[in-house]
Design a protein around this motif. Structure first.
Motif, short mmCIF file in Angstrom:
data_model
loop_
_atom_site.label_atom_id
_atom_site.label_comp_id
_atom_site.label_asym_id
_atom_site.label_seq_id
_atom_site.Cartn_x
_atom_site.Cartn_y
_atom_site.Cartn_z
N CYS A 104 -6.51 0.53 -7.69
CA CYS A 104 -5.48 1.19 -6.88
C CYS A 104 -4.79 2.20 -7.76
CB CYS A 104 -4.48 0.17 -6.34
SG CYS A 104 -3.12 0.97 -5.45
N ARG A 105 -4.77 3.45 -7.32
CA ARG A 105 -4.16 4.50 -8.13
C ARG A 105 -2.68 4.68 -7.82
NH1 ARG A 105 -8.19 9.26 -8.91
NH2 ARG A 105 -6.37 10.46 -8.45
N THR B 283 -0.10 1.97 -6.52
CA THR B 283 0.96 0.97 -6.42
C THR B 283 1.37 0.31 -7.72
OG1 THR B 283 -0.58 -0.85 -6.05
CG2 THR B 283 0.17 0.36 -4.11
N LEU C 46 0.83 -1.20 0.00
CA LEU C 46 0.00 0.00 0.00
C LEU C 46 0.86 1.24 0.00
CD1 LEU C 46 -1.18 0.88 3.55
CD2 LEU C 46 0.05 -1.24 3.13
N GLN C 47 0.28 2.31 -0.53
CA GLN C 47 0.93 3.62 -0.44
C GLN C 47 0.00 4.55 0.32
OE1 GLN C 47 2.72 4.95 -4.16
NE2 GLN C 47 3.49 2.92 -4.55
N CYS C 48 -0.99 5.15 -0.36
CA CYS C 48 -1.90 6.03 0.39
C CYS C 48 -2.84 5.23 1.28
CB CYS C 48 -2.69 6.92 -0.56
SG CYS C 48 -4.12 6.12 -1.33
N GLY C 49 -3.12 3.98 0.89
CA GLY C 49 -3.96 3.12 1.70
C GLY C 49 -5.45 3.23 1.45
N PHE C 50 -5.85 4.11 0.55
CA PHE C 50 -7.30 4.30 0.38
C PHE C 50 -7.98 3.04 -0.13
CE2 PHE C 50 -11.27 5.73 -1.40
CZ PHE C 50 -11.70 6.63 -0.45
N CYS C 51 -7.32 2.33 -1.02
CA CYS C 51 -7.91 1.11 -1.59
C CYS C 51 -7.76 -0.10 -0.69
CB CYS C 51 -7.23 0.80 -2.93
SG CYS C 51 -5.49 0.32 -2.73
#
Ligand code: FES
Ligand code: FES
Length: 154
Positions: free
Chosen positions: A134-135, A137, A97-102
């Motif tokens: 996912c926008r 990763t 994950l990066q931003c974690g929104f997904c």
């Protein structure tokens, strides 16, 4: 208005809801379980709202709260017990994950996926992720994380 009884993460709730209320809004606004996200304005495209209903991964923006009456739901808040699940741990260790929104929606979908496919190929995993956008990763690390979780038995 209608009164429904649902089990969410092991707790029984009796709640009065509008017949028009979406399940995702019920979880987020009425039960304050905000780990379930809304990413595509309720179009059923992004998968950020994915939960498990009676063990099946479903998009909670495509269901009404009244349709959950009498059913059992698991949200991302209900995944971990005393410690993270192997899938959650694998996401951390493999940079899934990066931003974690997904992430909450992907965790719910892949939890169900690994129940049904304990030994998936990378193609199987990618196919299983079709309903989750996912926008950040590029999916490479998500696939790696799911593969790692499968290796240790979810
Ligand atoms: S908010 Fe449900 S699929 Fe996007
Ligand atoms: S980690 Fe940002 S959208 Fe997937």
């Amino acid at each position: 208005m209608k009164t429904i009884t649902v089990t969410v993460n092991g707790a029984v709730y009796e709640e009065t809801v509008s017949e028009r209320m979406l399940l995702v809004d019920f979880l987020r606004e009425q039960l304050a379980l905000t780990g379930t996200h809304v990413g595509c304005t309720y179009e059923g495209v992004c998968g950020a709202c994915t939960i498990c209903l009676d063990g099946e991964a479903v998009k909670s923006c495509l269901m009404l709260a009244v349709q959950a009456d009498g059913h059992s739901i698991t949200t991302v808040e209900g995944l971990a017990g005393d410690k993270l699940t192997p899938l959650q741990q694998a996401f951390i260790e493999n940079h899934g994950l990066q931003c974690g929104f997904c992430t909450s929606g992907i965790l719910m979908n892949m939890s169900e996926f690994l129940e049904k496919n304990p030994n998936p190929s990378d193609d199987d995993i990618r196919h299983g992720l079709i309903g989750n956008l996912c926008r950040c990763t590029g999916y490479v690390h998500i696939v790696k994380a799911v593969r790692a979780a499968a290796a240790v038995g979810r």
